[in-house]
Design a protein around this motif. Structure first.
Motif, PDB file in Angstrom:
ATOM      1  N   GLN A  55       0.806  -1.218   0.000  1.00 26.82           N
ATOM      2  CA  GLN A  55       0.000   0.000   0.000  1.00 26.82           C
ATOM      3  C   GLN A  55       0.846   1.279   0.000  1.00 26.82           C
ATOM      4  OE1 GLN A  55      -2.174  -1.296   3.617  1.00 26.82           O
ATOM      5  NE2 GLN A  55      -4.023  -1.134   2.382  1.00 26.82           N
ATOM      6  N   PRO A  56       1.662   1.483  -1.019  1.00 17.41           N
ATOM      7  CA  PRO A  56       2.406   2.741  -1.091  1.00 17.41           C
ATOM      8  C   PRO A  56       1.490   3.915  -1.408  1.00 17.41           C
ATOM      9  CG  PRO A  56       2.680   1.517  -3.123  1.00 17.41           C
ATOM     10  CD  PRO A  56       1.896   0.618  -2.184  1.00 17.41           C
ATOM     11  N   ASP A  57       1.966   5.116  -1.139  1.00 19.05           N
ATOM     12  CA  ASP A  57       1.190   6.339  -1.360  1.00 19.05           C
ATOM     13  C   ASP A  57       2.087   7.339  -2.079  1.00 19.05           C
ATOM     14  OD1 ASP A  57      -0.057   8.885  -1.089  1.00 19.05           O
ATOM     15  OD2 ASP A  57      -1.095   8.258   0.725  1.00 19.05           O
ATOM     16  N   ALA A  58       1.590   7.924  -3.168  1.00 21.84           N
ATOM     17  CA  ALA A  58       2.383   8.846  -3.985  1.00 21.84           C
ATOM     18  C   ALA A  58       2.735  10.137  -3.260  1.00 21.84           C
ATOM     19  CB  ALA A  58       1.639   9.166  -5.280  1.00 21.84           C
ATOM     20  N   LEU A  59       2.069  10.439  -2.162  1.00 22.42           N
ATOM     21  CA  LEU A  59       2.399  11.626  -1.387  1.00 22.42           C
ATOM     22  C   LEU A  59       3.369  11.324  -0.257  1.00 22.42           C
ATOM     23  CD1 LEU A  59      -0.131  12.609  -2.929  1.00 22.42           C
ATOM     24  CD2 LEU A  59      -0.789  13.871  -0.877  1.00 22.42           C
TER      25      LEU A  59
END
Length: 381
Positions: free
Chosen positions: A271-275
């Motif tokens: 679950q990576p997040d671009a922010l």
């Protein structure tokens, strides 16, 4: 093409009602704080992005990113990403700065960023991501609304002192709705906001008990059941499960950390997040590593509508995507309308439970500029 200016605006947007996030140790949230980023070029194209943070992110961008970006070609994203990795050593994470660069490239090409990346899909199935701790009766009532709105999956927060009280929510939903809606659970054990009280550490034994109970109830995944660096514990827990998936990774930073999670066999769903986690194109490398390991990727999206839309393009560009996080928990203050108030129109789901990519160049951001201007509390650059 050269970068001529980077402007950051710290924006403090009010919520329509109080919001009590389960992971925040009793905090009452009344606003959404974000940094709006605009990267201007000598060809008149401006790229837009945002940070899920406040003044600390604006200062980090101004001091440790802007001096190295000015005069550079914004299309050389792979080279500029090195600056973002190094900047985190000195300040707040600045991975959000990749977003305006890809926004520029998409606008230059006249294509959505997802299409530039190969465009695997134009929409993804969303899950209604709840955030507050509520009773089983309240959540059953909420699920009636979710089904009417088109959702086919939801995420519950497990934060009662006794997890058996959390499990009662799942039991009540299953008893009332059967398998009409998929159930995801987030324990937020990988990391919580600093403070005292409001959080109970599980440990391996409790995590296993909860996971086995959820598996019996037919839940889809259990998110962050143990601390994010407990690789051995996560692997051991995963090895003891069958149909229930383990998910996590939102608090991990850098391609190297996600490779370690994959190599150590910690999760079924990353679950990576671009922010927060890595540059958005670097996240595609994470997705490729996950695909080779037969893992799913479901980006974390909690924060603001700009970040959610950027993560949506990423999710639609990969073939091993999973459910897409869609924060929305009325009657609290955090709803899709409040989440996306910085946009001209909020993102919504269709009656199939899916959220679609806007058919506009770049990431398709259309800003509510009047609202943003009226709630800007600081400007740098």
């Amino acid at each position: 093409m050269k970068i001529t200016r980077i402007k950051t605006r710290v924006v403090d947007l009010p919520l329509a009602a109080d919001f009590h996030p389960a992971w925040a140790r009793g905090r009452k949230q009344t606003n959404i704080l974000m940094v709006l980023v605009e990267v201007e070029t000598d060809e008149g194209i401006t790229g837009v992005g945002a940070a899920h943070a406040g003044l600390e992110a604006a200062v980090t961008i101004h001091r440790f990113v802007t001096p190295h970006f000015i005069g550079q070609d914004p299309r050389r994203i792979e080279a500029l990403a090195d600056v973002l990795r190094d900047a985190e050593i000195l300040g707040a994470p600045t991975y959000c700065m990749e977003i305006p660069l890809w926004d520029i490239l998409g606008k230059l090409a006249g294509l959505p960023v997802c299409t530039l990346w190969g465009g695997f899909a134009d929409r993804v199935t969303a899950y209604c991501a709840t955030a507050e701790v509520r009773s089983p009766e309240q959540r059953v009532e909420n699920v009636h609304r979710m089904l009417d709105e088109g959702f086919r999956a939801l995420k519950l927060r497990f934060h009662h002192p006794d997890p058996r009280d959390d499990l009662k929510m799942v039991e009540a939903i299953r008893k009332t709705f059967g398998n009409r809606i998929d159930i995801l659970v987030d324990a937020n054990q990988a990391g919580v906001e600093p403070g005292f009280g409001g959080h109970s550490s599980w440990g391996f034994a409790r995590a296993l008990d909860v996971a086995l109970a959820l598996q019996e109830l037919g839940a889809y995944w259990l998110e962050e059941p143990l601390p994010r660096h407990d690789h051995a514990g996560l692997r051991r827990l995963r090895d003891k499960l069958g149909t229930l998936k383990l998910a996590g990774g939102e608090d991990n930073h850098g391609l190297h950390e996600f490779k370690l999670l994959i190599d150590q066999g910690c999760y079924d769903v990353l679950q990576p997040d671009a922010l927060l986690s890595e540059g958005i194109s670097q996240m595609r490398k994470i997705a490729a590593l996950a695909e080779a390991a037969h893992l799913e990727v479901a980006p974390h999206t909690w924060g603001n509508g700009i970040g959610l839309l950027a993560n949506l393009h990423f999710a639609c560009s990969i073939r091993n995507g999973s459910y897409f996080e869609f924060p929305h928990d009325p009657p609290s203050g955090f709803t899709l309308e409040s989440r996306d108030q910085m946009l001209a129109e909020p993102l919504t789901i269709d009656m199939d439970g899916c959220v679609a990519i806007p058919d506009r160049p770049g990431f398709g951001f259309q800003l509510n500029e009047d609202l943003i201007q009226s709630h800007t509390i600081a400007t740098l650059g």
